[in-house]
Design a protein around this motif. Structure first.
Motif, PDB file in Angstrom:
ATOM      1  N   GLY A 227       0.795  -1.216   0.000  1.00 21.70           N
ATOM      2  CA  GLY A 227       0.000   0.000   0.000  1.00 21.70           C
ATOM      3  C   GLY A 227       0.829   1.269   0.000  1.00 21.70           C
ATOM      4  N   ARG A 228       2.153   1.119   0.094  1.00 21.64           N
ATOM      5  CA  ARG A 228       3.043   2.284   0.041  1.00 21.64           C
ATOM      6  C   ARG A 228       4.359   1.863  -0.601  1.00 21.64           C
ATOM      7  NH1 ARG A 228       5.151   3.364   6.177  1.00 21.64           N
ATOM      8  NH2 ARG A 228       5.970   5.188   5.124  1.00 21.64           N
TER       9      ARG A 228
ATOM     10  N   ASP B   8      13.083  12.688   5.721  1.00 26.50           N
ATOM     11  CA  ASP B   8      11.961  13.592   5.452  1.00 26.50           C
ATOM     12  C   ASP B   8      11.558  13.555   3.986  1.00 26.50           C
ATOM     13  OD1 ASP B   8      11.927  14.342   8.087  1.00 26.50           O
ATOM     14  OD2 ASP B   8      12.946  16.260   7.773  1.00 26.50           O
ATOM     15  N   GLN B   9      12.543  13.478   3.094  1.00 27.98           N
ATOM     16  CA  GLN B   9      12.242  13.429   1.662  1.00 27.98           C
ATOM     17  C   GLN B   9      11.497  12.142   1.304  1.00 27.98           C
ATOM     18  OE1 GLN B   9      15.569  14.765  -0.962  1.00 27.98           O
ATOM     19  NE2 GLN B   9      16.646  14.944   0.994  1.00 27.98           N
ATOM     20  N   PHE B  10      11.901  11.030   1.917  1.00 25.35           N
ATOM     21  CA  PHE B  10      11.206   9.767   1.675  1.00 25.35           C
ATOM     22  C   PHE B  10       9.795   9.803   2.268  1.00 25.35           C
ATOM     23  CE2 PHE B  10      15.718   8.380   1.504  1.00 25.35           C
ATOM     24  CZ  PHE B  10      15.726   7.864   0.223  1.00 25.35           C
ATOM     25  N   ALA B  11       9.682  10.381   3.462  1.00 26.13           N
ATOM     26  CA  ALA B  11       8.385  10.455   4.139  1.00 26.13           C
ATOM     27  C   ALA B  11       7.393  11.296   3.342  1.00 26.13           C
ATOM     28  CB  ALA B  11       8.552  11.016   5.547  1.00 26.13           C
ATOM     29  N   GLU B  12       7.872  12.361   2.697  1.00 29.73           N
ATOM     30  CA  GLU B  12       6.987  13.198   1.874  1.00 29.73           C
ATOM     31  C   GLU B  12       6.333  12.391   0.756  1.00 29.73           C
ATOM     32  OE1 GLU B  12       9.272  16.496   0.404  1.00 29.73           O
ATOM     33  OE2 GLU B  12       9.609  17.283   2.425  1.00 29.73           O
ATOM     34  N   LEU B  13       6.975  11.315   0.343  1.00 29.08           N
ATOM     35  CA  LEU B  13       6.453  10.453  -0.720  1.00 29.08           C
ATOM     36  C   LEU B  13       5.831   9.179  -0.160  1.00 29.08           C
ATOM     37  CD1 LEU B  13       9.478  11.043  -3.082  1.00 29.08           C
ATOM     38  CD2 LEU B  13       7.159  11.940  -3.385  1.00 29.08           C
TER      39      LEU B  13
ATOM     40  N   LEU C 281      11.141   7.553  -6.929  1.00 34.62           N
ATOM     41  CA  LEU C 281       9.868   7.454  -6.189  1.00 34.62           C
ATOM     42  C   LEU C 281       8.827   8.417  -6.746  1.00 34.62           C
ATOM     43  CD1 LEU C 281      11.329   7.127  -2.601  1.00 34.62           C
ATOM     44  CD2 LEU C 281       9.818   5.450  -3.696  1.00 34.62           C
ATOM     45  N   ARG C 282       9.265   9.586  -7.154  1.00 35.97           N
ATOM     46  CA  ARG C 282       8.320  10.571  -7.713  1.00 35.97           C
ATOM     47  C   ARG C 282       7.680  10.040  -8.989  1.00 35.97           C
ATOM     48  NH1 ARG C 282      11.969  15.110  -5.896  1.00 35.97           N
ATOM     49  NH2 ARG C 282      10.850  15.872  -4.068  1.00 35.97           N
ATOM     50  N   LYS C 283       8.381   9.202  -9.722  1.00 37.11           N
ATOM     51  CA  LYS C 283       7.830   8.623 -10.956  1.00 37.11           C
ATOM     52  C   LYS C 283       6.629   7.716 -10.659  1.00 37.11           C
ATOM     53  CE  LYS C 283      12.234   8.490 -13.458  1.00 37.11           C
ATOM     54  NZ  LYS C 283      13.227   7.561 -14.051  1.00 37.11           N
TER      55      LYS C 283
END
Length: 150
Positions: A29-30, A57-62, A146-148
C-alpha cells in the motif's frame, strides 16, 4: 535467480531491529525502498545508511518506507542502529536467502550493495546492483525514482 523491473518483489519475513519481525506485506500500500548492504559499521555502509537517514523527510513526503537488509544478526543491527540513530529497520538475513532471491549475491556469495524500489502493489520499479560496492545510490536519485510512481 535475479529479479528485474516489472517483476513482483519476492516475499520475505526476517527478524530485525526493535525486537520485531518484518515481512514484505507489512509495507503493501506504500512504496518501499529496499536496501541490501554488505555489513554493519563498515565505512561505505555507514555513510550510505546515514545519508538515507538524513534524507528520511524526503522519503516520508512520498510516503516511502526504507528497510535495510544484511547478513549480520539482529544484535549487530541493534548496536549499529542505536549508534547512528537510524529511523528505519535493519533486517537480519543471516543465511542470505532473501539476498539470493533478489539476486544480490556476487559470484562467491558476497553480498552486493543493491537498492530496489517496490511500488504499493509489490512490483519492482527500480533495481540497482553495484558491481564493486564502493559507492551507493544517492538520496536524490531514489527520491526522483519514487516521484515517478505518483
Amino acid at each position: 535467480m535475479s529479479i528485474s523491473v516489472g517483476d513482483r518483489a519476492p516475499d520475505f519475513t526476517l527478524p530485525g531491529t526493535n525486537d520485531s519481525t518484518y515481512s514484505l506485506g507489512d509495507f503493501s500500500g506504500r512504496p518501499l525502498v529496499l536496501i541490501f548492504y554488505p555489513g554493519d559499521d563498515t565505512p561505505v555502509c555507514t555513510r550510505q545508511l546515514n545519508s538515507y537517514n538524513d534524507g528520511l523527510d524526503q522519503f516520508a513526503e512520498l510516503d516511502a518506507q526504507i528497510v535495510a537488509i544484511s547478513a549480520q544478526g539482529v544484535s549487530s543491527h541493534d548496536t549499529f542502529s542505536d549508534k547512528h540513530g537510524f529511523g528505519f529497520p535493519l533486517l537480519a538475513d543471516v543465511d542470505k536467502e532473501v539476498a539470493g532471491r533478489y539476486g544480490t549475491l556476487g559470484p562467491i556469495g558476497f553480498p552486493r550493495r543493491s537498492v530496489f524500489i517496490i511500488d504499493a502493489d509489490g512490483i519492482v520499479r527500480y533495481a540497482h546492483r553495484a558491481i564493486a560496492g564502493l559507492t551507493f545510490r544517492p538520496v536524490k536519485e531514489l527520491v526522483a525514482e519514487l516521484r515517478k510512481l505518483s
